[in-house]
Design an enzyme around this catalytic site. Structure first.
Site, mmCIF file in Angstrom:
data_model
loop_
_atom_site.group_PDB
_atom_site.id
_atom_site.type_symbol
_atom_site.label_atom_id
_atom_site.label_comp_id
_atom_site.label_asym_id
_atom_site.label_seq_id
_atom_site.Cartn_x
_atom_site.Cartn_y
_atom_site.Cartn_z
ATOM 1 N N LYS A 116 47.428 -55.191 -21.831
ATOM 2 C CA LYS A 116 46.348 -55.687 -22.687
ATOM 3 C C LYS A 116 45.604 -56.835 -22.031
ATOM 4 O O LYS A 116 44.399 -56.987 -22.207
ATOM 5 C CB LYS A 116 46.880 -56.132 -24.055
ATOM 6 C CG LYS A 116 47.206 -54.969 -24.947
ATOM 7 C CD LYS A 116 47.348 -55.387 -26.398
ATOM 8 C CE LYS A 116 47.687 -54.211 -27.271
ATOM 9 N NZ LYS A 116 48.052 -54.604 -28.639
ATOM 10 N N LYS A 198 48.711 -39.554 -23.988
ATOM 11 C CA LYS A 198 48.759 -39.399 -25.447
ATOM 12 C C LYS A 198 47.355 -39.500 -26.062
ATOM 13 O O LYS A 198 46.458 -40.086 -25.454
ATOM 14 C CB LYS A 198 49.734 -40.399 -26.067
ATOM 15 C CG LYS A 198 49.227 -41.794 -26.246
ATOM 16 C CD LYS A 198 50.229 -42.567 -27.111
ATOM 17 C CE LYS A 198 49.620 -43.892 -27.508
ATOM 18 N NZ LYS A 198 50.488 -44.755 -28.269
ATOM 19 N N LYS A 201 42.042 -43.220 -27.883
ATOM 20 C CA LYS A 201 40.665 -43.490 -27.485
ATOM 21 C C LYS A 201 40.616 -44.124 -26.094
ATOM 22 O O LYS A 201 39.714 -43.862 -25.310
ATOM 23 C CB LYS A 201 40.088 -44.470 -28.510
ATOM 24 C CG LYS A 201 38.588 -44.453 -28.580
ATOM 25 C CD LYS A 201 38.134 -45.283 -29.752
ATOM 26 C CE LYS A 201 36.921 -46.074 -29.362
ATOM 27 N NZ LYS A 201 36.498 -47.006 -30.363
#
Ligand code: TRP
Length: 333
Positions: A116, A198, A201
């Site tokens: 992140k 997976k 977005k």
């Protein structure tokens, strides 16, 4: 309020985006079936959501939409505790205390933080760093036995257990040590355009990669029609056939059929017809959820009352643990 004999399950979802078919089939759809065997507590993790910058009006709307969707998919607020994390100040309070029992070195090892912070390099805030501590507080406040989480949260659950054990070693048995739980049923759904990753977005720039539960039904059909397959025209599972395997998984997950039955059903069928059948099955599952969602969305008073009652029930349990913790660390009673 809680059934003493049942184990407690806790999980949460961030309101930072609308749930995808992957979130639904991998998590939400299973959550509603847990209530018979467990006392279930599910929160909308809006405090976690602000670790990346959010538009306030949009966050507020998505938070309410998500609790509405929880109810629409079948999480009965009479039988599950569903609430907003920000409505229970105990989360922030315990999180602070646990910060003082968590080492920088431990948090530094978190792969999600590394990911992140490279993605949001303009905003590497301390909340992003201590995110797992807030998550530990979420879980530990409710004396949780079991936490259903996906693979990506496993490391966070591990650190939660470490923090709890460390605290207990110093102060005695304050926290229940939670176990992770990967539900038996629960499909891992991959992207329609990028079936090696997976359904998310962030894994593709292509809007057709992800189906959202609240997508227009025709859009869902089109996304499935445009999903990537391969050129051998055979419907079967195979590592060499990630697109077809994923569609078979989606079909099995929404119909409840086994993988083998789904594979057999489409033997000799063309890709076009197969995709049409998958789309129909998905729409059959999603349509009633959307109808319920629209009905609930217009019932402001009901949703308000669910939010209020959820906050009250959650606070009652959370405050019991928090009182114990404050006493242990030496805060005045
Ligand atoms: N971090 C989790 C996620 O993004 C959401 C979450 C917050 C959570 N608190 C939790 C999950 C406690 C399980 C238990 O998926």
């Amino acid at each position: 309020m809680l059934d003493e004999k049942k184990k407690i399950i806790y999980s949460a979802m961030q309101p930072s985006g609308y749930p995808s078919l992957g979130n639904y089939l991998g998590a939400l759809k299973n959550w509603k079936n847990l209530k018979d065997d467990f006392d279930c507590i599910f929160s909308i993790a809006n405090m976690h959501a602000i670790t990346v910058r959010q538009d306030s009006a949009n966050l507020r709307k998505k938070t309410r939409d998500l609790i509405t969707l929880f109810i629409a998919i079948g999480l009965d607020p009479e039988k599950n505790i569903i609430y907003y994390q920000s409505d229970v100040p105990a989360h922030a309070e315990l999180s602070w205390i646990l910060n003082c029992f968590t080492y920088m070195g431990e948090l530094n090892r978190m792969t999600q933080f590394k990911e992140k912070s490279s993605k949001h390099s303009e905003n590497i805030n301390s909340g992003l760093f201590t995110y797992p501590v807030l998550m530990a507080a979420d879980i530990l406040l409710y004396q949780t036995d079991v936490v259903p989480v996906g693979e990506d949260q496993r490391q966070h659950l591990e650190i939660c257990r470490d923090i709890a054990e460390r605290f207990n070693n110093i102060y005695g048995e304050v926290f229940k040590i939670p176990e992770g739980f990967i539900p038996k049923v629960g499909a891992r759904i991959m992207g329609l355009q990028n079936p090696s990753k997976k359904m998310s977005k962030s894994e593709s720039d292509n809007d057709n990669n992800v189906i959202y539960i609240l997508d227009d039904l025709n859009l869902i059909r089109n996304k499935i029609k445009r999903s990537v397959t391969d050129s051998d025209n055979e419907i079967r599972y195979g590592e060499d056939k990630p697109g077809i395997s994923n569609l078979l998984n989606i079909y099995s997950a929404v119909t409840g059929k086994s993988s083998e039955d789904s594979e057999n059903e489409f033997r000799g069928v063309g890709y076009g017809e197969f995709k049409e059948a998958v789309a129909e099955a998905v729409i059959k599952e999603i349509r009633p959820i959307q109808e319920k969602y629209r009905e609930l969305s217009s019932d402001k008073a009901y949703i308000d009352s669910v939010i209020k009652e959820g906050a009250d029930k959650a606070s009652y349990i959370a405050n019991k643990t928090l009182r114990k913790v404050k006493k242990k660390v030496g805060f005045p009673q």
